[in-house]
Design a protein around this motif. Structure first.
Motif, PDB file in Angstrom:
ATOM      1  N   UNK A 213      55.910 -27.227  42.313  1.00  0.00           N
ATOM      2  CA  UNK A 213      55.977 -26.799  40.906  1.00  0.00           C
ATOM      3  C   UNK A 213      54.589 -26.414  40.384  1.00  0.00           C
ATOM      4  N   UNK A 214      53.545 -26.946  41.029  1.00  0.00           N
ATOM      5  CA  UNK A 214      52.178 -26.632  40.593  1.00  0.00           C
ATOM      6  C   UNK A 214      51.663 -25.317  41.174  1.00  0.00           C
ATOM      7  N   UNK A 215      52.407 -24.775  42.116  1.00  0.00           N
ATOM      8  CA  UNK A 215      51.908 -23.617  42.861  1.00  0.00           C
ATOM      9  C   UNK A 215      51.544 -22.416  41.983  1.00  0.00           C
ATOM     10  N   UNK A 216      52.414 -22.012  41.041  1.00  0.00           N
ATOM     11  CA  UNK A 216      52.037 -20.861  40.212  1.00  0.00           C
ATOM     12  C   UNK A 216      50.697 -21.074  39.501  1.00  0.00           C
ATOM     13  N   UNK A 217      50.477 -22.262  38.990  1.00  0.00           N
ATOM     14  CA  UNK A 217      49.231 -22.545  38.280  1.00  0.00           C
ATOM     15  C   UNK A 217      48.049 -22.538  39.233  1.00  0.00           C
ATOM     16  N   UNK A 218      48.241 -23.155  40.407  1.00  0.00           N
ATOM     17  CA  UNK A 218      47.148 -23.211  41.389  1.00  0.00           C
ATOM     18  C   UNK A 218      46.752 -21.804  41.830  1.00  0.00           C
ATOM     19  N   UNK A 219      47.748 -20.963  42.059  1.00  0.00           N
ATOM     20  CA  UNK A 219      47.447 -19.584  42.470  1.00  0.00           C
ATOM     21  C   UNK A 219      46.751 -18.827  41.349  1.00  0.00           C
ATOM     22  N   UNK A 220      47.272 -18.977  40.145  1.00  0.00           N
ATOM     23  CA  UNK A 220      46.680 -18.274  39.008  1.00  0.00           C
ATOM     24  C   UNK A 220      45.202 -18.651  38.852  1.00  0.00           C
TER      25      UNK A 220
END
Lengths: 349, 286
Positions: A213-220
């Motif tokens: 669930x944290x992936x979009x934020x980590x990528x951004x």
């Protein structure tokens, strides 16, 4: 939940091979790798496989398919869009591949109604199988895709002498009509739950260090971390294999092909990928993703952030195919995601 | 085989089904650009919005996206302006009135004229970027009373590259719109009595209310950064700026992926973007 003896299941598949109007395909061992291929008999099936080289996406969105035919009729062109209703019975799909197909359904059917895909998909029957083995590059448990309770017509779990069968659709139930099945006992239901909750997660050697669930934020947060992307993509050959073997990649190119010596021909679409050098180029020598690091970054952003932005899904299901097929050994999403997470952690301290 | 000229969709609603577009007129400009007037079956209107594009299929050669250059206020056939730079465009340049091509669309998000109702507009076009903007420029001229002050700035490499010379003359001489033009340079074998210099050298000369004017921009990729800098220096708020961006498109429907700008698809989210939407998208290169 139903239970079917293995010989009975094999007899059922053999009957479908001889009687179903559709091709019956499934997982086979071709000597070197496991592949989805035509079944001559149920004896061809290798349902204890770890991973197949290509996912069953190849039946719903073939590597190349005709989408339009044309011919010259007295100076006026006749065009006919093509959408073949050649669905398949596909046997032995792992849960992560079912999740990938559900993602494609959302885009190709629910949102954009792509006829060539929709026709094949809606005429296909999907028989899933719970995992008994995992490839050493897979990390599906971390992505929440190692098991699934949707996306299939039938879902098998190997219980030794029998398969437990979860029925997902009416068509799946009807598929079992001619077979000798019985209701599962409470013990068998519990055993399937134990397999899904305890045995399957243990199959994976690799895992994410954080919730997907944290992936979009980590990528951004790492979009502008060019040092990382340049370093990571240094060895990338831009061959596009990671795109081609991915069950959730669906980019394509359209080509016009003339039947030589005639005024007729067709348009076909073929798999294409954002890692290939000319993917984002336009006429006039402009290429909007000229550097390999930009293409490499785009692939991960698309998987873990862009598709999430548009459709709410993380478009990486942890199958590990891109990792195992990468010639340069740089496509590994589990490694990339974990390193990006570490970058964020280090930055926060 | 059923003729597709009488039915837009052959199987259900299949978006890949084109209709026949009859080339009814062509016009070459002095450069490598050519205007094609295309009529749909039974005289049907394209029904486009200014800034939208069509997918054009040349049988046996290929398919490519082209912005519609005519205004929807002009009834009958629609127009495309095409520079011969690739297989499809070169094949098109060899076609003549009476030939047919396949047409899918219109696609994309264009300029919504209602958004600019009663307001001032500055059009900034570079090179063949005038082709998509012309659709909106002519819309505003055809429904002149609906809009405020109109200004157009057009720059191209050299005089021979100018598109629609007759219209440019009308724009320059008429009193419905202020028209400024420039060329980067004028080769010795060409005539030019206007200003020379890149487009940003002319933009400061426009006399507009920067706080309230809408600015609509279309040109080659390299132009945007400099034009946007100029507009910023003039004090034009980002919220007043609209850009039409170019990318490669194979499907026109937000699927094939070629036209992606970060998470945006130019073919469905654009090609016309409100500047604040793409301002922070690195791949927009604006």
């Amino acid at each position: 939940m139903k239970v079917i003896d293995k010989p009975e299941f094999e007899a059922l598949i053999d009957e479908k091979i001889s009687s179903d109007r559709r091709d019956v395909v499934g997982v086979r061992d071709d000597g070197e790798k496991y592949v989805f291929d035509d079944l001559e008999s149920a004896g061809d099936l290798a349902l204890d496989y770890d991973v197949t080289m290509l996912s069953p996406k190849k039946y719903l969105m073939p590597q190349r398919e005709t989408i339009l035919e044309y011919r010259d009729a007295n100076g006026e062109f006749e065009w006919r869009a093509k959408a073949e209703p050649d669905g398949k019975v596909i046997v032995g799909i792992h849960p992560y591949d079912l999740v990938a197909i559900e993602q494609l359904d959302k885009i190709f059917i629910d949102t954009l109604r792509d006829e060539p895909y929709r026709r094949k998909r809606e005429n296909s029957l999907l028989i899933g199988v719970n995992m008994q083995d995992a490839s050493e590059t897979a990390f599906a448990a971390s992505m929440g895709t190692a098991t699934t309770d949707s996306g299939y017509d039938l879902m098998l779990t190997d219980l030794g002498e029998t398969y437990a069968v979860n029925i997902g659709t009416l068509e799946g139930k009807e598929f079992l009509n001619s077979a000798d099945v019985r209701k599962a006992t409470a013990g068998e239901v519990q055993e399937v739950e134990r397999i899904e909750q305890e045995v399957v997660p243990d199959l994976f050697e690799r895992e994410l260090e954080f919730s997907p669930a944290l992936l979009p934020t980590i990528l951004e947060e790492n979009y502008d971390n060019m040092a990382f992307w340049e370093d990571y993509s240094e060895k990338c050959l831009s061959c596009g294999t990671c795109n081609m073997v991915c069950p959730t990649c669906y980019c394509f190119s359209v080509d016009m092909i003339r039947d030589l010596g005639t005024n007729s021909g067709r348009e076909s679409r073929r798999w294409d990928g954002c890692l290939l050098e000319d993917f984002a180029s336009v006429a006039g020598d402009e290429n909007f993703r000229e550097e390999v690091a930009e293409r490499h970054r785009h692939r991960f952003m698309r998987k873990g952030w862009y598709i999430y932005e548009r459709y709410g899904d993380i478009a990486c299901i942890g199958c590990g195919r891109c990792t195992s097929e990468c010639v340069a050994d740089v496509a590994d999403p589990c490694d990339v995601y974990n390193k990006l997470y570490q970058e964020v952690q280090a930055h926060a301290q | 085989m059923r003729s597709s000229t009488t039915a837009k969709f052959d199987i259900g609603e299949n978006e890949y089904q084109p209709v026949n577009g009859l080339i009814t007129r062509t016009r070459s400009f002095t450069g490598a650009d050519k205007l094609f007037e295309i009529q749909l079956p039974d005289g049907e209107e394209l029904g486009h919005q200014p800034g939208q594009f069509v997918q054009l299929l040349v049988p046996g050669v290929g398919e490519a996206p082209f912005s519609v250059t005519s205004s929807p206020t002009k009834p009958g056939p629609f127009e495309l302006t095409i520079r011969a730079v690739g297989n499809v465009t070169r094949a098109l340049h060899n076609m003549e009135p009476g030939d047919t091509v396949g047409i899918r669309g219109p696609y994309g998000s264009g300029f919504d004229p209602d958004v600019f109702e009663g307001e001032d507009i500055l059009f900034i076009a570079g090179g063949i970027g005038l082709a998509p903007l012309r659709s909106m420029i002519n819309y505003t001229l055809d429904e002149r009373e609906r809009f405020g002050e109109l200004t157009t700035v057009y720059g191209c490499k050299e005089p021979a590259e100018q598109l629609y010379p007759d219209e440019l003359e009308e724009w320059a001489e008429g009193d419905e719109m202020t028209y400024l033009e420039t060329v980067d340079q004028c080769p010795q074998d060409q005539e030019w009595d206007g200003p020379t210099g890149v487009i940003t050298s002319v933009i400061p000369e426009v006399d507009i209310d920067v706080e309230t004017s809408n600015v609509l921009v279309c040109g080659p990729p390299v132009m945007y950064t400099f034009v946007l800098q100029e507009l910023d220096e003039m004090g034009v708020p980002d919220e007043n700026i609209y850009l039409s961006l170019e990318r490669n498109m194979h499907c026109g429907r937000g699927l094939c992926g070629h036209c992606q700008i970060n998470e945006l698809y130019v073919c469905t989210d654009g090609p016309v973007f409100h500047y604040p939407v793409v301002r922070d998208k690195q791949e927009a290169e604006v």
